[in-house]
Design a protein around this motif. Sequence first.
Motif, PDB file in Angstrom:
ATOM      1  N   GLU A 162       2.018 -15.064  -3.073  1.00  0.00           N
ATOM      2  CA  GLU A 162       1.712 -13.633  -3.056  1.00  0.00           C
ATOM      3  C   GLU A 162       1.748 -13.088  -1.708  1.00  0.00           C
ATOM      4  O   GLU A 162       1.031 -13.645  -0.554  1.00  0.00           O
ATOM      5  CB  GLU A 162       0.123 -13.455  -3.467  1.00  0.00           C
ATOM      6  N   VAL A 163       2.447 -11.854  -1.499  1.00  0.00           N
ATOM      7  CA  VAL A 163       2.147 -11.333  -0.411  1.00  0.00           C
ATOM      8  C   VAL A 163       1.767  -9.608  -0.372  1.00  0.00           C
ATOM      9  O   VAL A 163       2.227  -8.987  -1.483  1.00  0.00           O
ATOM     10  CB  VAL A 163       3.693 -11.065   0.050  1.00  0.00           C
ATOM     11  N   GLY A 164       0.753  -9.416   0.563  1.00  0.00           N
ATOM     12  CA  GLY A 164       0.104  -8.164   0.517  1.00  0.00           C
ATOM     13  C   GLY A 164       0.502  -7.370   1.822  1.00  0.00           C
ATOM     14  O   GLY A 164       0.477  -7.967   2.823  1.00  0.00           O
ATOM     15  N   LEU A 165       1.085  -6.342   1.720  1.00  0.00           N
ATOM     16  CA  LEU A 165       1.401  -5.474   2.906  1.00  0.00           C
ATOM     17  C   LEU A 165       0.479  -4.155   2.897  1.00  0.00           C
ATOM     18  O   LEU A 165       0.625  -3.547   1.725  1.00  0.00           O
ATOM     19  CB  LEU A 165       3.030  -5.267   3.187  1.00  0.00           C
ATOM     20  N   ASP A 166      -0.039  -3.752   4.091  1.00  0.00           N
ATOM     21  CA  ASP A 166      -0.870  -2.407   3.894  1.00  0.00           C
ATOM     22  C   ASP A 166      -1.021  -1.755   5.218  1.00  0.00           C
ATOM     23  O   ASP A 166      -0.699  -2.737   6.174  1.00  0.00           O
ATOM     24  CB  ASP A 166      -2.280  -2.799   3.313  1.00  0.00           C
ATOM     25  N   LEU A 167      -1.352  -0.715   5.137  1.00  0.00           N
ATOM     26  CA  LEU A 167      -1.416  -0.183   6.680  1.00  0.00           C
ATOM     27  C   LEU A 167      -2.869   0.239   6.620  1.00  0.00           C
ATOM     28  O   LEU A 167      -3.414   1.136   5.982  1.00  0.00           O
ATOM     29  CB  LEU A 167      -0.649   1.227   6.592  1.00  0.00           C
ATOM     30  N   VAL A 168      -3.497   0.032   7.906  1.00  0.00           N
ATOM     31  CA  VAL A 168      -4.811   0.371   7.908  1.00  0.00           C
ATOM     32  C   VAL A 168      -4.940   0.876   9.488  1.00  0.00           C
ATOM     33  O   VAL A 168      -4.888   0.263  10.345  1.00  0.00           O
ATOM     34  CB  VAL A 168      -5.811  -1.163   7.918  1.00  0.00           C
ATOM     35  N   GLY A 169      -5.274   2.185   9.394  1.00  0.00           N
ATOM     36  CA  GLY A 169      -4.953   2.647  10.693  1.00  0.00           C
ATOM     37  C   GLY A 169      -3.663   2.981  11.279  1.00  0.00           C
ATOM     38  O   GLY A 169      -2.863   3.292  10.605  1.00  0.00           O
ATOM     39  N   ASP A 170      -3.666   2.250  12.635  1.00  0.00           N
ATOM     40  CA  ASP A 170      -2.382   2.102  13.285  1.00  0.00           C
ATOM     41  C   ASP A 170      -2.050   0.669  13.257  1.00  0.00           C
ATOM     42  O   ASP A 170      -1.156   0.132  14.123  1.00  0.00           O
ATOM     43  CB  ASP A 170      -2.561   2.770  14.681  1.00  0.00           C
ATOM     44  N   GLU A 171      -2.392  -0.061  12.349  1.00  0.00           N
ATOM     45  CA  GLU A 171      -2.261  -1.492  12.055  1.00  0.00           C
ATOM     46  C   GLU A 171      -1.728  -1.952  10.754  1.00  0.00           C
ATOM     47  O   GLU A 171      -1.965  -1.355   9.812  1.00  0.00           O
ATOM     48  CB  GLU A 171      -3.287  -2.384  12.255  1.00  0.00           C
ATOM     49  N   LEU A 172      -0.602  -2.592  10.774  1.00  0.00           N
ATOM     50  CA  LEU A 172      -0.052  -3.178   9.798  1.00  0.00           C
ATOM     51  C   LEU A 172      -0.507  -4.555   9.281  1.00  0.00           C
ATOM     52  O   LEU A 172      -0.588  -5.627  10.142  1.00  0.00           O
ATOM     53  CB  LEU A 172       1.633  -3.467  10.088  1.00  0.00           C
ATOM     54  N   ARG A 173      -1.145  -4.599   8.188  1.00  0.00           N
ATOM     55  CA  ARG A 173      -1.749  -5.804   7.765  1.00  0.00           C
ATOM     56  C   ARG A 173      -0.915  -6.715   6.870  1.00  0.00           C
ATOM     57  O   ARG A 173      -0.212  -6.183   5.877  1.00  0.00           O
ATOM     58  CB  ARG A 173      -2.909  -5.695   6.989  1.00  0.00           C
ATOM     59  N   GLY A 223       9.540   6.016  10.619  1.00  0.00           N
ATOM     60  CA  GLY A 223       8.505   5.196  10.500  1.00  0.00           C
ATOM     61  C   GLY A 223       8.383   4.064  11.263  1.00  0.00           C
ATOM     62  O   GLY A 223       8.432   3.834  12.282  1.00  0.00           O
ATOM     63  N   LEU A 224       8.467   2.700  10.545  1.00  0.00           N
ATOM     64  CA  LEU A 224       8.700   1.505  11.136  1.00  0.00           C
ATOM     65  C   LEU A 224       9.815   1.167  12.004  1.00  0.00           C
ATOM     66  O   LEU A 224      10.892   1.718  11.450  1.00  0.00           O
ATOM     67  CB  LEU A 224       8.292   0.388  10.001  1.00  0.00           C
ATOM     68  N   THR A 225       9.640   0.718  13.132  1.00  0.00           N
ATOM     69  CA  THR A 225      10.846   0.325  13.906  1.00  0.00           C
ATOM     70  C   THR A 225      11.286  -0.869  13.541  1.00  0.00           C
ATOM     71  O   THR A 225      10.980  -1.678  12.859  1.00  0.00           O
ATOM     72  CB  THR A 225      10.712   0.122  15.494  1.00  0.00           C
ATOM     73  N   VAL A 226      12.783  -1.166  13.856  1.00  0.00           N
ATOM     74  CA  VAL A 226      13.468  -2.317  13.223  1.00  0.00           C
ATOM     75  C   VAL A 226      12.616  -3.539  14.063  1.00  0.00           C
ATOM     76  O   VAL A 226      12.483  -4.492  13.366  1.00  0.00           O
ATOM     77  CB  VAL A 226      14.942  -2.186  13.864  1.00  0.00           C
ATOM     78  N   GLY A 282       0.882  -1.287   0.027  1.00  0.00           N
ATOM     79  CA  GLY A 282      -0.015   0.032  -0.071  1.00  0.00           C
ATOM     80  C   GLY A 282       0.979   1.430   0.014  1.00  0.00           C
ATOM     81  O   GLY A 282       1.959   1.195   0.635  1.00  0.00           O
ATOM     82  N   GLU A 283       0.208   2.382  -0.666  1.00  0.00           N
ATOM     83  CA  GLU A 283       1.149   3.610  -0.697  1.00  0.00           C
ATOM     84  C   GLU A 283       1.570   4.141   0.599  1.00  0.00           C
ATOM     85  O   GLU A 283       2.609   4.790   0.953  1.00  0.00           O
ATOM     86  CB  GLU A 283       0.296   4.613  -1.608  1.00  0.00           C
ATOM     87  N   GLU A 284       0.489   4.157   1.824  1.00  0.00           N
ATOM     88  CA  GLU A 284       0.605   4.710   2.991  1.00  0.00           C
ATOM     89  C   GLU A 284       1.938   4.050   3.597  1.00  0.00           C
ATOM     90  O   GLU A 284       2.930   4.421   4.409  1.00  0.00           O
ATOM     91  CB  GLU A 284      -0.522   4.398   3.850  1.00  0.00           C
ATOM     92  N   THR A 309       5.131   4.888   2.232  1.00  0.00           N
ATOM     93  CA  THR A 309       5.903   6.095   2.704  1.00  0.00           C
ATOM     94  C   THR A 309       6.338   5.920   4.182  1.00  0.00           C
ATOM     95  O   THR A 309       7.343   6.641   4.649  1.00  0.00           O
ATOM     96  CB  THR A 309       4.511   7.330   2.932  1.00  0.00           C
ATOM     97  N   LEU A 310       5.607   4.976   5.116  1.00  0.00           N
ATOM     98  CA  LEU A 310       6.074   4.908   6.236  1.00  0.00           C
ATOM     99  C   LEU A 310       7.330   4.118   6.408  1.00  0.00           C
ATOM    100  O   LEU A 310       8.216   4.348   7.297  1.00  0.00           O
ATOM    101  CB  LEU A 310       4.851   4.299   7.096  1.00  0.00           C
TER     102      LEU A 310
END
Length: 383
Positions: A311-322, A281-284, A268-270, A273-274
């Motif tokens: 297939e791998v999908g990574l996205d940001l929904v609110g304060d959660e990493l999906r 952004g994301l911690t280690v 996801g685009e968000e 960026t994070l």
Amino acid sequence: MTPAAVRHDDLVADRLTLLRGTGIVAIGYAVGASVQSAWIYSELVPEWGQVDLWRRLVANGVGVLALVVGLGVLGAHRVQGPVLLTVRLLAAALLMGVLRVAVQVGLGVHAADDTRSLLAETVTGAFIAFVSAGIGVWALVSRRRMRVATRAAERQAVSVELALQALEVEEIRVRRQVAEGLHGTVQQRLLLIDARLAKVEEQVDDAAPGVAQDIAWARAELAASREQDVRQMSRLLYPERLEMGLVPAVRALLGRLPTSIATRLEVGEELRTLDDPSQVGLTVAERLLAVRVVEEAVSNALKNGPPALVEVGLDLVGDELRIVVSNDGNPYVTPAAPDPASGTARLDQRLQLVGGALRVVGRHPTGARLEASLRLGAVPDEP
């Protein structure tokens, strides 16, 4: 919030609990006594029926108000000792009894020269006031105990969270240190050994062909161990390109799969960026846990039947990493009893500690799908 502010808030809440509890009970007594005197006792004592109900209600209401104000002025909510608290409750109860009788005389409920009735009303009013105040104190004590228990539970939860954070920080430090040691020191030593064996091989090549063959075999084993065992162990401890971001680390992981397995990564685009390493952004620790989830899903896909596509999908929904990892391998069979020692179960427990979750479901017509969520900001990073 400072300790003084906390203490002030507690006192305000204690006073409100005491006065509110006492007032509610006392009002109940006051209304009941007024109705009883006006409607029931008037049949037995005719002269009591000449007093209007509102006069009794006003007299009893003033008495209740006197009790509540008396408890507040005396600061009964501040007292901790039972003896001093009892003295203050008695003082407030006596104040109510006397003031209630005075108002009754003023409103004509009782005659001023009716000593027996006035004494009886004073004692009865003071007793009712003391019982009401006692119930208010019981509510106050119950609230204090609940507050102590709640704060103890909060302190314990904070202690557990701090301990977990310390373990997370130490785990990442050890993982990085061991991975760097394997990749650097161990690799270098193996290279030096290989170089020395190469010189020996050149010297004995013509004189002892059998020895040369043994040395060549040893060099090949060293090279395989250096390239596969040491490098793989280093990656398991600390994934490759993790410092560059989550997306590069996942790409590196998928790039190690056999070429017969197609891979697809959607981000996801968000999250892009994070995940920028130049930004905060994301911690280690968050990246490491997310990569572990993808590793577990890919490993299960390889073990349960080589898929043609991962297939791998990574996205940001609110304060959660999906995180979603799916494959088209063999049909997924839900286990009758989950194995608590499995890697998936351990990852699920780890995610739950930081407010996340993990589940594996079957795909139609074949394959499996792993879905995980990770609440950002809950996984501590290195200081």
